[in-house]
Design a protein around this motif. Structure first.
Motif, PDB file in Angstrom:
ATOM      1  N   MET A   1       0.840  -1.184   0.000  1.00  0.00           N
ATOM      2  CA  MET A   1       0.000   0.000   0.000  1.00  0.00           C
ATOM      3  C   MET A   1       0.884   1.246   0.000  1.00  0.00           C
ATOM      4  N   SER A   2       0.541   2.159  -0.837  1.00  0.00           N
ATOM      5  CA  SER A   2       1.279   3.418  -0.860  1.00  0.00           C
ATOM      6  C   SER A   2       0.609   4.427   0.069  1.00  0.00           C
ATOM      7  N   THR A   3       1.286   5.545   0.274  1.00  0.00           N
ATOM      8  CA  THR A   3       0.726   6.565   1.167  1.00  0.00           C
ATOM      9  C   THR A   3      -0.529   7.190   0.588  1.00  0.00           C
ATOM     10  N   SER A   4      -0.649   7.209  -0.726  1.00  0.00           N
ATOM     11  CA  SER A   4      -1.864   7.773  -1.321  1.00  0.00           C
ATOM     12  C   SER A   4      -3.079   6.885  -1.053  1.00  0.00           C
ATOM     13  N   ASP A   5      -2.855   5.584  -0.846  1.00  0.00           N
ATOM     14  CA  ASP A   5      -3.951   4.676  -0.492  1.00  0.00           C
ATOM     15  C   ASP A   5      -4.325   4.785   0.977  1.00  0.00           C
ATOM     16  N   LEU A   6      -3.372   5.113   1.825  1.00  0.00           N
ATOM     17  CA  LEU A   6      -3.629   5.175   3.258  1.00  0.00           C
ATOM     18  C   LEU A   6      -4.248   6.493   3.702  1.00  0.00           C
ATOM     19  N   ARG A   7      -4.022   7.552   2.959  1.00  0.00           N
ATOM     20  CA  ARG A   7      -4.493   8.882   3.373  1.00  0.00           C
ATOM     21  C   ARG A   7      -6.007   8.943   3.614  1.00  0.00           C
ATOM     22  N   PRO A   8      -6.853   8.445   2.694  1.00  0.00           N
ATOM     23  CA  PRO A   8      -8.305   8.501   2.969  1.00  0.00           C
ATOM     24  C   PRO A   8      -8.717   7.667   4.180  1.00  0.00           C
ATOM     25  N   LEU A   9      -8.041   6.539   4.398  1.00  0.00           N
ATOM     26  CA  LEU A   9      -8.373   5.712   5.556  1.00  0.00           C
ATOM     27  C   LEU A   9      -8.005   6.403   6.861  1.00  0.00           C
ATOM     28  N   VAL A  10      -6.871   7.072   6.880  1.00  0.00           N
ATOM     29  CA  VAL A  10      -6.457   7.794   8.079  1.00  0.00           C
ATOM     30  C   VAL A  10      -7.414   8.953   8.347  1.00  0.00           C
ATOM     31  N   LEU A  11      -7.831   9.651   7.301  1.00  0.00           N
ATOM     32  CA  LEU A  11      -8.770  10.756   7.470  1.00  0.00           C
ATOM     33  C   LEU A  11     -10.126  10.257   7.963  1.00  0.00           C
ATOM     34  N   LEU A  12     -10.572   9.126   7.449  1.00  0.00           N
ATOM     35  CA  LEU A  12     -11.826   8.536   7.911  1.00  0.00           C
ATOM     36  C   LEU A  12     -11.726   8.135   9.379  1.00  0.00           C
TER      37      LEU A  12
END
Length: 60
Positions: A1-12
């Protein structure tokens, strides 16, 4: 997983935790009216924290 994939999950996750905390504060102020003053200060602090996180997230 790249950071661009993790960003929405962290924000959620951040939004869910903030909603849970604000819901708990609202419940406390409803059940214990004497805590309304300190809780309003805590909510104001949370609003400042959310604003700082929003600025940090939107900057690149």
């Amino acid at each position: 997983m790249s950071t661009s994939d993790l960003r929405p999950l962290v924000l959620l996750l951040l939004a869910l935790v903030a909603g849970l905390v604000l819901g708990a504060l609202a419940y406390l102020s409803y059940e214990h009216p004497a805590l309304t003053g300190p809780l309003s200060l805590a909510v104001a602090g949370a609003a400042v924290l959310v604003a700082c996180v929003a600025v940090t997230v939107t900057r690149r």
